[in-house]
Design an enzyme around this catalytic site. Structure first.
Site, short mmCIF file in Angstrom:
data_model
loop_
_atom_site.label_atom_id
_atom_site.label_comp_id
_atom_site.label_asym_id
_atom_site.label_seq_id
_atom_site.Cartn_x
_atom_site.Cartn_y
_atom_site.Cartn_z
N ARG A 182 0.84 -1.21 0.00
CA ARG A 182 0.00 0.00 0.00
C ARG A 182 0.87 1.25 0.00
O ARG A 182 0.60 2.21 -0.72
CB ARG A 182 -0.94 0.00 1.20
CG ARG A 182 -2.01 -1.07 1.16
CD ARG A 182 -2.93 -1.01 2.36
NE ARG A 182 -3.81 0.15 2.30
CZ ARG A 182 -4.63 0.52 3.29
NH1 ARG A 182 -4.65 -0.17 4.42
NH2 ARG A 182 -5.40 1.57 3.16
N CYS A 241 -1.68 5.82 9.21
CA CYS A 241 -2.00 4.56 8.53
C CYS A 241 -3.03 4.87 7.46
O CYS A 241 -2.91 5.85 6.75
CB CYS A 241 -2.51 3.54 9.54
SG CYS A 241 -3.93 4.12 10.51
#
Length: 278
Positions: A182, A241
């Site tokens: 990611r 995050c």
């Protein structure tokens, strides 16, 4: 911040030896599936709290605060009172996600409110079951008390604008705790744009764990994160995050290592990508 001699994490074996009358167990989950699991099986005496309904404010626009913005502190203080939690309550929180999800977020929110006696069960429900801690399907009766006294958040958070400024200075460090795929923009299963914040470095939260899913020892975690504090103060380190939840896992690991807790970017990539890239 209030000081205490409790570590941020507690082992299942240690929990098993605690007097049940002297600790409040909190089962932290996310969504209907987690609630149904709680109804079927939870540690005896545990009360339930939900990531989306209790640990986050309702937000229809993730570009303004991300997918999981913080709950209103006054509303949350009333919730804690309804759960029978006071500043003197010893709380042990767990989830069934290896403490990477709602449990870490609950720990952060309580710590940010100034609550000293809160610990996360290492590994979570799975460890408790393996240790033979009693479980139940009975809904725990709660004796409510007054709203939890609060004066404001006591841990540092940063806004989109502060993170944007941090991308153009060498005085700040931005840490992205998402998986490397990611971070590198190879995949993005949740948010509309893949990639990372300019200048962010990748410390995947899963690297806080050993091969059995246990947090690394405090000494090992200190060796991992300690060098960062030689160059930056805790308030100059920004952790994020996808939406401000698993970032709390890394903040928990840092606290477990005995290091000061860095700043949390609540909006995280969910806010950043929408505001900056869409």
């Amino acid at each position: 911040m209030p000081q205490n001699n409790l570590q941020a994490l507690i082992s299942a074996s240690h929990l098993k030896n605690l007097n049940p009358q002297q600790v409040v167990l909190v089962d932290a989950g996310s969504g209907d599936e987690a609630l149904e699991r709680y109804k079927k099986q939870h540690l005896t005496g545990a009360v339930y709290i939900d990531l989306n309904r209790h640990l986050s404010a309702q937000n229809q626009n993730a570009a303004l605060g991300g997918r999981h913005p913080l709950p209103d502190i006054i509303v949350f203080s009333k919730l804690l009172g309804n759960m029978g939690i006071t500043p003197n309550t010893h709380i042990v929180v767990y989830d069934d996600k290896g403490a990477a999800n709602a449990a870490a977020r609950f720990w952060w929110v309580l710590t940010a409110m100034g609550h000293a006696k809160v610990q996360v069960l290492n590994v979570g429900l799975q460890a408790a079951l393996k240790a033979g801690i009693k479980v139940s399907s009975s809904i725990t009766a709660i004796i409510a008390t007054h709203p939890y006294p609060v004066t404001g958040w006591q841990l540092k958070t940063v806004t989109f604008e502060e993170v944007e400024n941090a991308t153009v200075t060498k005085d700040k460090l931005i840490i992205d705790v998402r998986d490397a795929a990611r971070y590198n923009g190879i995949t993005e299963p949740i948010d509309p744009v893949a990639g990372c914040i300019t200048g962010a470095v990748n410390f995947p939260f899963k690297d806080n764990l050993d091969e059995d899913g246990l947090f690394l020892s405090p000494l090992t975690l200190k060796e991992k994160y300690g060098p960062l504090f030689e160059k930056y103060t805790a308030t100059d380190i920004i952790v994020h995050c996808g939406s401000g939840v698993t970032a709390c896992h890394t903040l928990l690991a840092i606290a477990y290592a005995g290091l000061p807790i860095p700043a949390l970017y609540i909006g995280s990539w969910s806010e950043w990508c929408r505001k900056k890239l869409l």
